[in-house]
Scaffold this motif. Sequence first.
Motif, PDB file in Angstrom:
ATOM      1  N   LEU A 173       0.803  -1.220   0.000  1.00  0.00           N
ATOM      2  CA  LEU A 173       0.000   0.000   0.000  1.00  0.00           C
ATOM      3  C   LEU A 173       0.837   1.272   0.000  1.00  0.00           C
ATOM      4  N   ARG A 174       2.093   1.193   0.421  1.00  0.00           N
ATOM      5  CA  ARG A 174       2.961   2.375   0.346  1.00  0.00           C
ATOM      6  C   ARG A 174       3.231   2.763  -1.109  1.00  0.00           C
ATOM      7  N   LYS A 175       3.080   1.804  -2.043  1.00  0.00           N
ATOM      8  CA  LYS A 175       3.188   2.074  -3.472  1.00  0.00           C
ATOM      9  C   LYS A 175       1.822   2.258  -4.125  1.00  0.00           C
ATOM     10  N   ALA A 176       0.854   1.460  -3.693  1.00  0.00           N
ATOM     11  CA  ALA A 176      -0.398   1.322  -4.446  1.00  0.00           C
ATOM     12  C   ALA A 176      -1.469   2.330  -4.087  1.00  0.00           C
ATOM     13  N   LEU A 177      -1.468   2.826  -2.865  1.00  0.00           N
ATOM     14  CA  LEU A 177      -2.573   3.675  -2.399  1.00  0.00           C
ATOM     15  C   LEU A 177      -2.193   5.147  -2.513  1.00  0.00           C
ATOM     16  N   ILE A 178      -2.947   5.894  -3.307  1.00  0.00           N
ATOM     17  CA  ILE A 178      -2.667   7.319  -3.466  1.00  0.00           C
ATOM     18  C   ILE A 178      -3.947   8.137  -3.269  1.00  0.00           C
ATOM     19  N   ASN A 179      -3.762   9.408  -2.924  1.00  0.00           N
ATOM     20  CA  ASN A 179      -4.871  10.350  -2.760  1.00  0.00           C
ATOM     21  C   ASN A 179      -4.642  11.504  -3.739  1.00  0.00           C
ATOM     22  N   PRO A 180      -5.158  11.407  -4.971  1.00  0.00           N
ATOM     23  CA  PRO A 180      -4.889  12.424  -5.996  1.00  0.00           C
ATOM     24  C   PRO A 180      -5.351  13.807  -5.534  1.00  0.00           C
ATOM     25  N   PRO A 181      -4.568  14.854  -5.807  1.00  0.00           N
ATOM     26  CA  PRO A 181      -4.952  16.218  -5.415  1.00  0.00           C
ATOM     27  C   PRO A 181      -6.297  16.611  -6.001  1.00  0.00           C
ATOM     28  N   GLY A 182      -7.131  17.245  -5.164  1.00  0.00           N
ATOM     29  CA  GLY A 182      -8.420  17.737  -5.626  1.00  0.00           C
ATOM     30  C   GLY A 182      -9.522  16.710  -5.678  1.00  0.00           C
ATOM     31  N   GLN A 183      -9.229  15.472  -5.261  1.00  0.00           N
ATOM     32  CA  GLN A 183     -10.254  14.434  -5.288  1.00  0.00           C
ATOM     33  C   GLN A 183     -10.576  13.965  -3.877  1.00  0.00           C
ATOM     34  N   ASN A 184     -11.848  13.797  -3.601  1.00  0.00           N
ATOM     35  CA  ASN A 184     -12.273  13.282  -2.301  1.00  0.00           C
ATOM     36  C   ASN A 184     -12.388  11.767  -2.356  1.00  0.00           C
ATOM     37  N   ALA A 185     -11.308  11.143  -2.767  1.00  0.00           N
ATOM     38  CA  ALA A 185     -11.292   9.689  -2.889  1.00  0.00           C
ATOM     39  C   ALA A 185      -9.849   9.219  -2.980  1.00  0.00           C
ATOM     40  N   TYR A 186      -9.635   7.974  -2.609  1.00  0.00           N
ATOM     41  CA  TYR A 186      -8.339   7.332  -2.770  1.00  0.00           C
ATOM     42  C   TYR A 186      -8.388   6.420  -3.993  1.00  0.00           C
ATOM     43  N   LEU A 187      -7.208   6.185  -4.554  1.00  0.00           N
ATOM     44  CA  LEU A 187      -7.093   5.354  -5.751  1.00  0.00           C
ATOM     45  C   LEU A 187      -6.116   4.223  -5.484  1.00  0.00           C
ATOM     46  N   MET A 188      -6.486   3.005  -5.895  1.00  0.00           N
ATOM     47  CA  MET A 188      -5.610   1.843  -5.785  1.00  0.00           C
ATOM     48  C   MET A 188      -4.904   1.625  -7.120  1.00  0.00           C
ATOM     49  N   LYS A 189      -3.581   1.835  -7.131  1.00  0.00           N
ATOM     50  CA  LYS A 189      -2.797   1.668  -8.345  1.00  0.00           C
ATOM     51  C   LYS A 189      -2.319   0.220  -8.478  1.00  0.00           C
ATOM     52  N   PRO A 190      -2.336  -0.347  -9.676  1.00  0.00           N
ATOM     53  CA  PRO A 190      -1.868  -1.729  -9.841  1.00  0.00           C
ATOM     54  C   PRO A 190      -0.356  -1.881  -9.704  1.00  0.00           C
ATOM     55  N   THR A 191       0.396  -0.761  -9.747  1.00  0.00           N
ATOM     56  CA  THR A 191       1.855  -0.855  -9.678  1.00  0.00           C
ATOM     57  C   THR A 191       2.352  -1.341  -8.320  1.00  0.00           C
ATOM     58  N   GLY A 192       1.523  -1.289  -7.304  1.00  0.00           N
ATOM     59  CA  GLY A 192       1.947  -1.731  -5.983  1.00  0.00           C
ATOM     60  C   GLY A 192       1.488  -3.133  -5.631  1.00  0.00           C
ATOM     61  N   LEU A 193       1.105  -3.935  -6.627  1.00  0.00           N
ATOM     62  CA  LEU A 193       0.593  -5.279  -6.369  1.00  0.00           C
ATOM     63  C   LEU A 193       1.594  -6.329  -6.851  1.00  0.00           C
ATOM     64  N   ARG A 194       1.736  -7.404  -6.072  1.00  0.00           N
ATOM     65  CA  ARG A 194       2.601  -8.520  -6.455  1.00  0.00           C
ATOM     66  C   ARG A 194       1.809  -9.821  -6.359  1.00  0.00           C
ATOM     67  N   LEU A 195       1.687 -10.541  -7.471  1.00  0.00           N
ATOM     68  CA  LEU A 195       1.062 -11.857  -7.466  1.00  0.00           C
ATOM     69  C   LEU A 195       2.172 -12.892  -7.399  1.00  0.00           C
ATOM     70  N   VAL A 196       2.181 -13.707  -6.347  1.00  0.00           N
ATOM     71  CA  VAL A 196       3.287 -14.639  -6.131  1.00  0.00           C
ATOM     72  C   VAL A 196       2.767 -16.056  -5.909  1.00  0.00           C
ATOM     73  N   ASN A 197       3.581 -17.012  -6.334  1.00  0.00           N
ATOM     74  CA  ASN A 197       3.340 -18.428  -6.084  1.00  0.00           C
ATOM     75  C   ASN A 197       3.872 -18.749  -4.690  1.00  0.00           C
ATOM     76  N   ASN A 198       3.031 -19.273  -3.820  1.00  0.00           N
ATOM     77  CA  ASN A 198       3.426 -19.478  -2.429  1.00  0.00           C
ATOM     78  C   ASN A 198       4.592 -20.442  -2.253  1.00  0.00           C
ATOM     79  N   THR A 199       4.844 -21.298  -3.243  1.00  0.00           N
ATOM     80  CA  THR A 199       5.985 -22.220  -3.141  1.00  0.00           C
ATOM     81  C   THR A 199       7.300 -21.532  -3.468  1.00  0.00           C
ATOM     82  N   GLU A 200       7.240 -20.285  -3.923  1.00  0.00           N
ATOM     83  CA  GLU A 200       8.445 -19.579  -4.365  1.00  0.00           C
ATOM     84  C   GLU A 200       8.775 -18.373  -3.507  1.00  0.00           C
ATOM     85  N   VAL A 201       8.117 -18.238  -2.357  1.00  0.00           N
ATOM     86  CA  VAL A 201       8.303 -17.017  -1.559  1.00  0.00           C
ATOM     87  C   VAL A 201       8.689 -17.347  -0.124  1.00  0.00           C
ATOM     88  N   GLY A 202       9.266 -16.319   0.520  1.00  0.00           N
ATOM     89  CA  GLY A 202       9.564 -16.371   1.941  1.00  0.00           C
ATOM     90  C   GLY A 202       9.098 -15.090   2.603  1.00  0.00           C
TER      91      GLY A 202
END
Length: 323
Positions: A173-202
């Motif tokens: 969320l430090r990458k993905a969650l932004i509050n664009p200026p002038g908007q009363n809403a937050y936006l979720m950006k796809p650049t902060g998401l990681r899809l991982v295979n659980n057998t390949e992660v620690g």
Amino acid sequence: MKQTILTSAVLASLSLLAACGSDSDDDLQPQMTRFSLAVSDAPVNGAKVVMLCFSEIELTGNGVGNQSFTVGDDDAAAEANDECRDAQGTIIPNTRGIDLLLLDGAKSEALLTDADIEAGNYGQLRLEIAPGSYVELEDGMREPLQVPSNELKLGSLTLVEGGNANYTLEFDLRKALINPPGQNAYLMKPTGLRLVNNTEVGHLTGQVAEGLLINNNCAVAPSDASVPVAAVYLYQGADRPLNELSDNGGNKTYQPYASTNVYFDGVSAYHYSIGFIKADNYTVALSCDVDDNPEAADDISFLQAKNVVVSPTATPVEVDFMD
């Protein structure tokens, strides 16, 4: 005698034809696999709740039609809950609201469990996001949380016949969650998401010494334990120089793979955790600068860095900053 021989030959031929037909039928049967998907999160500043409303999980692009699973309807999908509501307060059906801030480190929550689907190469995994998502700020105010096209579109997957694939979608969320200026809403950006295979992660966890924080004029012992005192950044590769490390919106040589906050436990310890990291060699860096705008380069100073090898195991590797 001739009749007996003829009858036996006919029966043998019929048996052979039946066997051939059976093999052909088996070849035409779809080759199945099992697929599970969960979500996890790294925390963000300034929010008490980040509620995301999931309604459908869909795999596309295997030449067999879309494989879709609706929350609350399909047995493999998560049960619906009452967290997602419209402007009038009415519960939105077939939705599951998940507070991502409760899923830090190696914690996760399942969206799909042991779904039987056809094996093969899928071009895209899509998560449909329903209305009702929101961010609750530290002062109790709620702002809508929006996702472009109401869909999170993720990368390709190869699911092997007879397998049991377990994946996790990590929200940084430090990458993905932004509050664009002038908007009363937050936006979720796809650049902060990681899809991982659980057998390949620690996973990674650690502590920071209070003396180190004090000696570098960092905040210590906040009365509100939800307020971060420092930040930890993770970079792919070992021995990355401190002056070449970028923040989440910066343009220096090495971009963060992930980042998280350091929190006070209310007694004497300061801790951090990052989950679902692809197994590899990394540099872990500590900073007292907790404000990081993912849309701009911030003036982030790093105190020190250490190397770590993340292995594909459920037991977190520990890296402490003690001096």
